[in-house]
Design an enzyme around this catalytic site. Structure first.
Site, PDB file in Angstrom:
ATOM      1  N   HIS B  67     -34.269  -5.364 -19.875  1.00  0.00           N
ATOM      2  CA  HIS B  67     -33.551  -6.487 -19.266  1.00  0.00           C
ATOM      3  C   HIS B  67     -34.286  -6.826 -17.975  1.00  0.00           C
ATOM      4  O   HIS B  67     -34.521  -5.949 -17.161  1.00  0.00           O
ATOM      5  CB  HIS B  67     -32.110  -6.098 -18.923  1.00  0.00           C
ATOM      6  CG  HIS B  67     -31.338  -5.543 -20.081  1.00  0.00           C
ATOM      7  ND1 HIS B  67     -30.411  -6.276 -20.772  1.00  0.00           N
ATOM      8  CD2 HIS B  67     -31.357  -4.327 -20.667  1.00  0.00           C
ATOM      9  CE1 HIS B  67     -29.886  -5.527 -21.738  1.00  0.00           C
ATOM     10  NE2 HIS B  67     -30.452  -4.338 -21.686  1.00  0.00           N
ATOM     11  N   LEU B  68     -34.642  -8.093 -17.808  1.00  0.00           N
ATOM     12  CA  LEU B  68     -35.369  -8.452 -16.584  1.00  0.00           C
ATOM     13  C   LEU B  68     -34.563  -9.333 -15.635  1.00  0.00           C
ATOM     14  O   LEU B  68     -34.971  -9.550 -14.506  1.00  0.00           O
ATOM     15  CB  LEU B  68     -36.700  -9.117 -16.921  1.00  0.00           C
ATOM     16  CG  LEU B  68     -37.764  -8.210 -17.574  1.00  0.00           C
ATOM     17  CD1 LEU B  68     -39.116  -8.880 -17.571  1.00  0.00           C
ATOM     18  CD2 LEU B  68     -37.863  -6.850 -16.898  1.00  0.00           C
ATOM     19  N   HIS B 183     -26.522  -3.699 -30.699  1.00  0.00           N
ATOM     20  CA  HIS B 183     -26.035  -2.669 -29.753  1.00  0.00           C
ATOM     21  C   HIS B 183     -24.751  -2.148 -30.389  1.00  0.00           C
ATOM     22  O   HIS B 183     -23.698  -2.755 -30.263  1.00  0.00           O
ATOM     23  CB  HIS B 183     -25.768  -3.349 -28.399  1.00  0.00           C
ATOM     24  CG  HIS B 183     -24.908  -2.548 -27.466  1.00  0.00           C
ATOM     25  ND1 HIS B 183     -25.364  -1.464 -26.777  1.00  0.00           N
ATOM     26  CD2 HIS B 183     -23.610  -2.681 -27.089  1.00  0.00           C
ATOM     27  CE1 HIS B 183     -24.394  -0.964 -26.024  1.00  0.00           C
ATOM     28  NE2 HIS B 183     -23.314  -1.682 -26.197  1.00  0.00           N
ATOM     29  N   HIS B 236     -30.863   1.693 -28.865  1.00  0.00           N
ATOM     30  CA  HIS B 236     -30.444   2.879 -28.089  1.00  0.00           C
ATOM     31  C   HIS B 236     -29.309   3.681 -28.745  1.00  0.00           C
ATOM     32  O   HIS B 236     -28.244   3.829 -28.160  1.00  0.00           O
ATOM     33  CB  HIS B 236     -30.126   2.548 -26.628  1.00  0.00           C
ATOM     34  CG  HIS B 236     -29.252   1.357 -26.360  1.00  0.00           C
ATOM     35  ND1 HIS B 236     -29.395   0.579 -25.251  1.00  0.00           N
ATOM     36  CD2 HIS B 236     -28.215   0.816 -27.051  1.00  0.00           C
ATOM     37  CE1 HIS B 236     -28.486  -0.369 -25.261  1.00  0.00           C
ATOM     38  NE2 HIS B 236     -27.771  -0.251 -26.344  1.00  0.00           N
ATOM     39  N   ASN B 282     -25.046   2.792 -20.847  1.00  0.00           N
ATOM     40  CA  ASN B 282     -24.353   2.195 -21.989  1.00  0.00           C
ATOM     41  C   ASN B 282     -25.318   2.170 -23.170  1.00  0.00           C
ATOM     42  O   ASN B 282     -26.274   1.414 -23.136  1.00  0.00           O
ATOM     43  CB  ASN B 282     -23.918   0.770 -21.616  1.00  0.00           C
ATOM     44  CG  ASN B 282     -23.115   0.113 -22.703  1.00  0.00           C
ATOM     45  OD1 ASN B 282     -22.674   0.769 -23.640  1.00  0.00           O
ATOM     46  ND2 ASN B 282     -22.941  -1.189 -22.597  1.00  0.00           N
ATOM     47  N   ASP B 309     -35.178   0.911 -21.976  1.00  0.00           N
ATOM     48  CA  ASP B 309     -33.846   0.356 -21.713  1.00  0.00           C
ATOM     49  C   ASP B 309     -33.713  -0.018 -20.234  1.00  0.00           C
ATOM     50  O   ASP B 309     -32.646   0.157 -19.624  1.00  0.00           O
ATOM     51  CB  ASP B 309     -32.742   1.328 -22.124  1.00  0.00           C
ATOM     52  CG  ASP B 309     -31.519   0.585 -22.652  1.00  0.00           C
ATOM     53  OD1 ASP B 309     -31.527  -0.662 -22.613  1.00  0.00           O
ATOM     54  OD2 ASP B 309     -30.577   1.239 -23.100  1.00  0.00           O
TER      55      ASP B 309
END
Lengths: 311, 425
Positions: B67-68, B183, B236, B282, B309
């Site tokens: 995530h950026l 997810h 994940h 998470n 992640d």
């Protein structure tokens, strides 16, 4: 051995059995003192204590304040029914602001589990946990055990039944730690949805039937049903809860022995216990409240003594 | 005459299957193209020379899940800072999750990322939102986004709450292309649980999440994917039961894949006992037996990819009571060092290389870089023995929410290169 092994009181988990006995012995003295005509001692003169209550509380806050004043501490109170976060200020900022006014000790109640541990890593003052979410409520557990000791003597081997919402109860967790450290046998009783799945890791057994639990125990601690802490419904109705887990006088009369009835308050009369039970000779609920002041005086006094050692 | 001539000397090539694998080589790159690979010295005239003695030369890693925060959360991370952190961690490619503000769910948003990524070292592969506003209701214009360069679709850190919506997504996208990432959490079973439900976390009083919440969702989505006739990728995964479920499904011929985060391989739920919110992840960190099962799953091929992640959070969102703190940790810059410190005995270097370079690219159906004359340079130089500290000075991310913040680490990427872009660290 007249010193505690910890700098803060964030949970019973960190205390040794010796610590607990020391707190009891100190509380014995304070209980005598607060029943004298002159009830105030100068032990904490020049020590400032901030009571930070980020969650609603009446009896715990009053009990702490009384304990502090009887010890001659200077007291400042901060109450906020909403969390500091929702007001746009972080917990650390709020507490640092108050500490910059030279406060030595913080008594804190907070809705987030571990808030006291978190705070202890960020500030220098000593911290007393007055209840952190669903984690611990150490002074409640100490006063509960102290009250049992007063009635039944040594706690070693005594059988304690804790009834109600174990999942959301900081009182249950702290009580279990405390009673196990003092050698008690502990069972919990309540709707299976409100019993943590891994409760046996705490060294306690589950008794699904209240009557059987009562037959087994020396003391029944009836926890408050905390609807405010339940995000979803764990049982259909309060009525049905009371049908299965509500304690009535006829149930106590059916037993062939006397047992003690406790409740951490505030009572939902007619839910956890009937009024008849709450007001009966079995109940030591008001003794718990009186002992709360003595226990909190002992905790504050012993922690203040710790500071002298560390300084 | 080439404008830009770079020579890397005396590094050991790590590229299983390559004819020069484990050989000490020198490489000459001109204007971003590999011109010469040699076991002997290369003429240095007018070249920038990097001495790679004691170091390894490899192709760059690719992160399948990060995530950026760009656009919308640039105060946590923007494309430039995230990409510098990635390059410093040896990454030359990133699949960027869509949970930005606005959400990456249209062609114009994908093109925004394409435009912004022209000036950064790693190749940016946009992951488009799978459903509108990540709400798990209506599917997005996946065809249009795919045409613009998106190569995967996901709901970010939101699960597919509606089986029907997921089924239509899988059916519809089967003719479009793109990896469908999930997810997997049953949000009803998970409730507000933020730590694993176990004998360990019962001591914290924190809201617990049963591992069942993940396993049940995977079981459901595996069947939906089979019915829809499309591949599904689980991100994940965290539990032993999930590993076993996926292992059995793969054996039975189900078309599925999955990845695991570095954090779930090196930590377990004892890490949250101190209420340190850097360990609030998470899915949550699970039990030791889960951690061991994940390592086993990587070794037997059940788990395909290792991801960082990377999830930047500013201090105002993270340095809070555990209950109120945001989820996630930054991971791009430290993954390699953490492998060296914690996993070298459990996961071979060959496997680590495969699950961080080849497998993620294959899942996205993008080219795996080659180290061959005439090919664009996509390579990193790593020094496995270099010691460094991950702190304010060395960190390239805008955030510092890492469980290994201020810790001493070993193993460092010292150079990353893709085409004509090059950074040294």
């Amino acid at each position: 051995m007249n010193r505690l092994s910890t700098k803060h009181l964030v949970g019973i988990k960190d205390l040794t059995p010796d610590d607990i006995h020391l707190i009891f012995e100190t509380a014995d003295n304070f209980k005598q003192i607060i029943n004298r005509p002159i009830r105030k001692v100068p032990s904490l003169r020049d020590i400032t204590i901030a009571n930070l209550f980020f969650e609603n509380s009446t009896r715990t806050r009053v009990s702490f304040e009384l304990a502090e004043k009887r010890l001659s501490a200077d007291v400042v109170n901060f109450s906020s029914s909403t969390s500091s976060v929702s007001k746009g200020e972080t917990l650390i900022d709020t507490v640092k602001n108050i500490l910059s006014m030279k406060v030595e000790m913080v008594v804190m109640r907070h809705a987030a589990p571990g808030a006291c541990v978190f705070l202890s890593k960020h500030i220098d003052a000593q911290i007393v946990n007055a209840g952190d979410g669903t984690h611990e409520h150490p002074t409640q557990a100490l006063l509960d055990a102290f009250s049992i000791r007063e009635e039944l003597g040594d706690l070693n081997g005594k059988k304690i039944l804790i009834v109600g919402d174990i999942l959301h109860s900081r009182v249950a967790l702290s009580n279990i730690y405390c009673l196990k450290k003092l050698g008690c046998q502990v069972k919990v009783c309540g709707p299976p949805t409100l019993i943590p799945r891994y409760i046996s890791a705490l060294g306690v057994e589950v008794e699904p039937n209240l009557m059987k639990g009562l037959e087994w125990c020396d003391v029944a601690n009836m926890l408050r049903i905390q609807l405010e802490r339940q995000d979803i419904r764990y049982f259909p109705t309060l009525r049905e809860y009371t049908m299965q887990y509500g304690l009535t006088l006829p149930m106590l009369e059916k037993l062939d022995k006397e047992i003690l009835i406790m409740h951490p308050g505030p009572i939902n009369r007619g839910v956890e216990v009937t009024s008849e039970v709450a007001d009966s000779d079995h109940s030591i609920i008001l003794d718990q409240v009186e002992n709360g002041v003595a226990i909190r005086m002992a905790v504050l006094y012993l922690l203040a003594a710790q500071k002298d050692v560390n300084a | 005459m080439p404008k830009n001539r770079i020579i890397i000397t005396s590094g050991k090539l790590f590229y299983p299957g390559h004819s020069l694998h484990q050989k000490t080589i020198s490489i000459c790159v001109e204007d971003g193209i590999i011109q010469q690979i040699s076991e002997s010295k290369i003429e240095e005239n007018n070249a920038k020379v990097f001495d790679a003695r004691g170091c390894e030369i490899s192709i760059g890693r690719f992160d399948l899940r990060c995530h950026l925060g760009d656009p919308g959360y640039e105060y946590k991370e923007d494309l430039e800072s995230g990409c510098m952190a990635a390059a410093a961690g040896g990454y030359t490619g990133l699949a960027v999750q869509p949970d930005t503000d606005p959400v990456i769910q249209t062609k114009s948003m994908v093109e925004y990322l394409n435009r912004r990524s022209a000036s950064v070292l790693p190749l940016i592969i946009p992951v488009g939102a799978a459903t509108q506003d990540l709400k798990s209701e209506d599917i997005t214009e996946v065809f249009d986004m795919y045409q613009s360069g998106a190569r995967a679709f996901s709901n970010g850190d939101h699960s597919y709450k509606s089986g029907g919506s997921l089924m239509r997504l899988l059916q519809y996208s089967s003719s479009v292309g793109g990896l469908i990432m999930s997810h997997p959490i049953d949000h009803h079973l998970a409730g507000e649980g933020m730590v694993n439900e176990s004998e360990t976390t019962i001591h914290t009083g924190l809201k617990q999440q049963a591992s069942l919440a993940e396993t049940v969702q995977i079981a459901k989505e595996i069947e939906i994917a089979r019915y829809a006739g499309n591949h599904i990728h689980f991100s994940h995964i965290s539990t032993a039961d999930s590993v076993e479920l996926i292992r059995r499904a793969k054996k039975s011929g189900y078309d599925i894949s999955c990845d695991v985060s570095i954090w779930h391989l090196i930590y377990n739920d004892t890490s949250v006992l101190d209420f340190d919110s850097n360990f609030k992840m998470n899915p949550p960190l699970r039990e030791e037996r889960d951690r061991l099962a994940l390592i086993k799953g990587l070794n037997d091929g059940t788990i395909d990819v290792l991801v960082s992640d990377h999830h930047p959070q500013n201090i105002e969102n993270k340095a809070l009571e555990f209950d109120y703190a945001a989820y996630g940790a930054i991971g791009l810059q430290t993954l390699y060092s953490l492998y060296i410190a914690h996993l070298e005995d459990e996961i071979s270097k060959e496997l680590f290389w495969k699950i961080t370079t080849v497998n993620p690219r294959k899942l996205l159906k993008i080219e795996v870089p080659e180290i061959a004359v005439g090919m664009p340079a996509d390579l990193i130089i790593s020094n496995p023995d270099e010691e460094w500290q991950f702190n304010k000075k060395s960190n390239f991310s805008r955030s510092m929410n890492s469980p290994v913040w201020n810790q001493n680490l070993k193993g460092k990427c010292v150079l990353a290169m893709r085409g004509e872009m090059l950074s040294t660290f």
